[in-house]
Design a protein around this motif. Structure first.
Motif, PDB file in Angstrom:
ATOM      1  N   ARG A   1      32.151  43.254  41.387  1.00  0.00           N
ATOM      2  CA  ARG A   1      32.474  44.672  41.244  1.00  0.00           C
ATOM      3  C   ARG A   1      31.753  45.521  42.290  1.00  0.00           C
ATOM      4  NH1 ARG A   1      29.532  48.362  39.215  1.00  0.00           N
ATOM      5  NH2 ARG A   1      28.214  46.918  38.056  1.00  0.00           N
ATOM      6  N   LEU A   2      30.468  45.272  42.484  1.00  0.00           N
ATOM      7  CA  LEU A   2      29.695  46.037  43.464  1.00  0.00           C
ATOM      8  C   LEU A   2      30.248  45.853  44.879  1.00  0.00           C
ATOM      9  CD1 LEU A   2      26.106  45.369  42.113  1.00  0.00           C
ATOM     10  CD2 LEU A   2      27.252  47.602  42.236  1.00  0.00           C
ATOM     11  N   ILE A   3      30.576  44.615  45.230  1.00  0.00           N
ATOM     12  CA  ILE A   3      31.118  44.359  46.567  1.00  0.00           C
ATOM     13  C   ILE A   3      32.464  45.050  46.735  1.00  0.00           C
ATOM     14  CG2 ILE A   3      31.977  42.583  48.147  1.00  0.00           C
ATOM     15  CD1 ILE A   3      29.804  40.704  46.960  1.00  0.00           C
ATOM     16  N   ARG A   4      33.328  44.975  45.722  1.00  0.00           N
ATOM     17  CA  ARG A   4      34.644  45.634  45.810  1.00  0.00           C
ATOM     18  C   ARG A   4      34.512  47.153  45.876  1.00  0.00           C
ATOM     19  NH1 ARG A   4      38.994  42.164  44.787  1.00  0.00           N
ATOM     20  NH2 ARG A   4      38.371  40.192  43.853  1.00  0.00           N
ATOM     21  N   GLU A   5      33.547  47.706  45.164  1.00  0.00           N
ATOM     22  CA  GLU A   5      33.325  49.156  45.231  1.00  0.00           C
ATOM     23  C   GLU A   5      32.860  49.570  46.623  1.00  0.00           C
ATOM     24  OE1 GLU A   5      30.593  50.089  42.087  1.00  0.00           O
ATOM     25  OE2 GLU A   5      32.140  49.869  40.536  1.00  0.00           O
ATOM     26  N   GLY A   6      32.007  48.758  47.229  1.00  0.00           N
ATOM     27  CA  GLY A   6      31.472  49.077  48.553  1.00  0.00           C
ATOM     28  C   GLY A   6      32.415  48.750  49.692  1.00  0.00           C
ATOM     29  N   ILE A   7      33.275  47.749  49.479  1.00  0.00           N
ATOM     30  CA  ILE A   7      34.241  47.312  50.496  1.00  0.00           C
ATOM     31  C   ILE A   7      35.584  47.174  49.774  1.00  0.00           C
ATOM     32  CG2 ILE A   7      34.769  45.594  52.280  1.00  0.00           C
ATOM     33  CD1 ILE A   7      31.783  44.711  52.043  1.00  0.00           C
ATOM     34  N   PRO A   8      36.297  48.291  49.597  1.00  0.00           N
ATOM     35  CA  PRO A   8      37.484  48.312  48.733  1.00  0.00           C
ATOM     36  C   PRO A   8      38.596  47.318  49.086  1.00  0.00           C
ATOM     37  CG  PRO A   8      36.782  50.542  49.237  1.00  0.00           C
ATOM     38  CD  PRO A   8      35.954  49.618  50.089  1.00  0.00           C
TER      39      PRO A   8
ATOM     40  N   GLY B   1      24.630  45.983  51.774  1.00  0.00           N
ATOM     41  CA  GLY B   1      24.647  47.419  51.495  1.00  0.00           C
ATOM     42  C   GLY B   1      25.428  47.729  50.235  1.00  0.00           C
ATOM     43  N   ALA B   2      26.549  47.028  50.049  1.00  0.00           N
ATOM     44  CA  ALA B   2      27.367  47.228  48.852  1.00  0.00           C
ATOM     45  C   ALA B   2      26.605  46.811  47.592  1.00  0.00           C
ATOM     46  CB  ALA B   2      28.675  46.443  48.970  1.00  0.00           C
ATOM     47  N   LEU B   3      25.681  45.878  47.734  1.00  0.00           N
ATOM     48  CA  LEU B   3      24.895  45.411  46.586  1.00  0.00           C
ATOM     49  C   LEU B   3      23.762  46.376  46.237  1.00  0.00           C
ATOM     50  CD1 LEU B   3      24.822  41.623  47.423  1.00  0.00           C
ATOM     51  CD2 LEU B   3      26.113  42.749  45.599  1.00  0.00           C
ATOM     52  N   GLY B   4      23.590  47.388  47.040  1.00  0.00           N
ATOM     53  CA  GLY B   4      22.680  48.478  46.716  1.00  0.00           C
ATOM     54  C   GLY B   4      21.226  48.086  46.483  1.00  0.00           C
ATOM     55  N   GLY B   5      20.681  47.212  47.302  1.00  0.00           N
ATOM     56  CA  GLY B   5      19.271  46.873  47.198  1.00  0.00           C
ATOM     57  C   GLY B   5      18.930  45.905  46.071  1.00  0.00           C
ATOM     58  N   ARG B   6      19.931  45.279  45.477  1.00  0.00           N
ATOM     59  CA  ARG B   6      19.671  44.345  44.372  1.00  0.00           C
ATOM     60  C   ARG B   6      19.224  42.958  44.841  1.00  0.00           C
ATOM     61  NH1 ARG B   6      23.497  47.894  42.904  1.00  0.00           N
ATOM     62  NH2 ARG B   6      23.350  48.804  40.834  1.00  0.00           N
ATOM     63  N   MET B   7      19.422  42.648  46.134  1.00  0.00           N
ATOM     64  CA  MET B   7      18.983  41.350  46.654  1.00  0.00           C
ATOM     65  C   MET B   7      17.468  41.247  46.537  1.00  0.00           C
ATOM     66  SD  MET B   7      21.316  39.255  47.556  1.00  0.00           S
ATOM     67  CE  MET B   7      20.128  38.082  48.148  1.00  0.00           C
ATOM     68  N   GLY B   8      17.016  40.109  46.031  1.00  0.00           N
ATOM     69  CA  GLY B   8      15.588  39.891  45.880  1.00  0.00           C
ATOM     70  C   GLY B   8      15.027  40.467  44.595  1.00  0.00           C
ATOM     71  N   GLY B   9      15.837  41.238  43.884  1.00  0.00           N
ATOM     72  CA  GLY B   9      15.416  41.787  42.601  1.00  0.00           C
ATOM     73  C   GLY B   9      16.297  41.218  41.512  1.00  0.00           C
ATOM     74  N   ALA B  10      17.306  42.002  41.112  1.00  0.00           N
ATOM     75  CA  ALA B  10      18.248  41.556  40.072  1.00  0.00           C
ATOM     76  C   ALA B  10      19.044  40.345  40.543  1.00  0.00           C
ATOM     77  CB  ALA B  10      19.184  42.690  39.688  1.00  0.00           C
ATOM     78  N   LEU B  11      19.270  40.271  41.836  1.00  0.00           N
ATOM     79  CA  LEU B  11      20.015  39.148  42.412  1.00  0.00           C
ATOM     80  C   LEU B  11      19.048  38.318  43.245  1.00  0.00           C
ATOM     81  CD1 LEU B  11      22.648  37.683  42.894  1.00  0.00           C
ATOM     82  CD2 LEU B  11      23.198  39.339  44.669  1.00  0.00           C
ATOM     83  N   HIS B  12      18.722  37.141  42.739  1.00  0.00           N
ATOM     84  CA  HIS B  12      17.681  36.322  43.364  1.00  0.00           C
ATOM     85  C   HIS B  12      18.158  35.647  44.650  1.00  0.00           C
ATOM     86  CE1 HIS B  12      14.284  33.658  43.774  1.00  0.00           C
ATOM     87  NE2 HIS B  12      15.089  32.625  43.785  1.00  0.00           N
TER      88      HIS B  12
END
Length: 77
Positions: A10-17, A56-67
């Motif tokens: 969902r995040l990727i599709r929102e950022g890259i429609p 960028g579409a993942l909004g800074g979640r890499m390394g946190g919510a997304l390991h």
């Protein structure tokens, strides 16, 4: 806290429609994913820039919510 595959997509599709997104849970733990993202907006961009758009579409979640995310990108033909 792990992220669901549906949330990543969902995040990727929102950022890259225009993106086609395929998410695979690599370890079955909701923490290690592979993503294949295909988009016309990647056309003419080097791979690093394509990956930066996805991150960028993942909004800074890499390394946190997304390991961990094994990322493959391609420009739509």
């Amino acid at each position: 806290m792990a992220m669901a595959a549906e949330d990543i997509e969902r995040l990727i599709r929102e950022g890259i429609p225009d993106a086609r997104v395929e998410i695979t849970d690599l370890a079955g733990d909701g923490d290690h994913y592979a993503a294949r993202v295909v988009s016309a907006s990647f056309r003419g961009l080097p791979r690093i820039k394509q990956h930066q758009l996805v991150y960028g579409a993942l909004g800074g979640r890499m390394g946190g919510a997304l390991h961990a995310l094994q990322l493959t990108t391609a420009a739509e033909d």
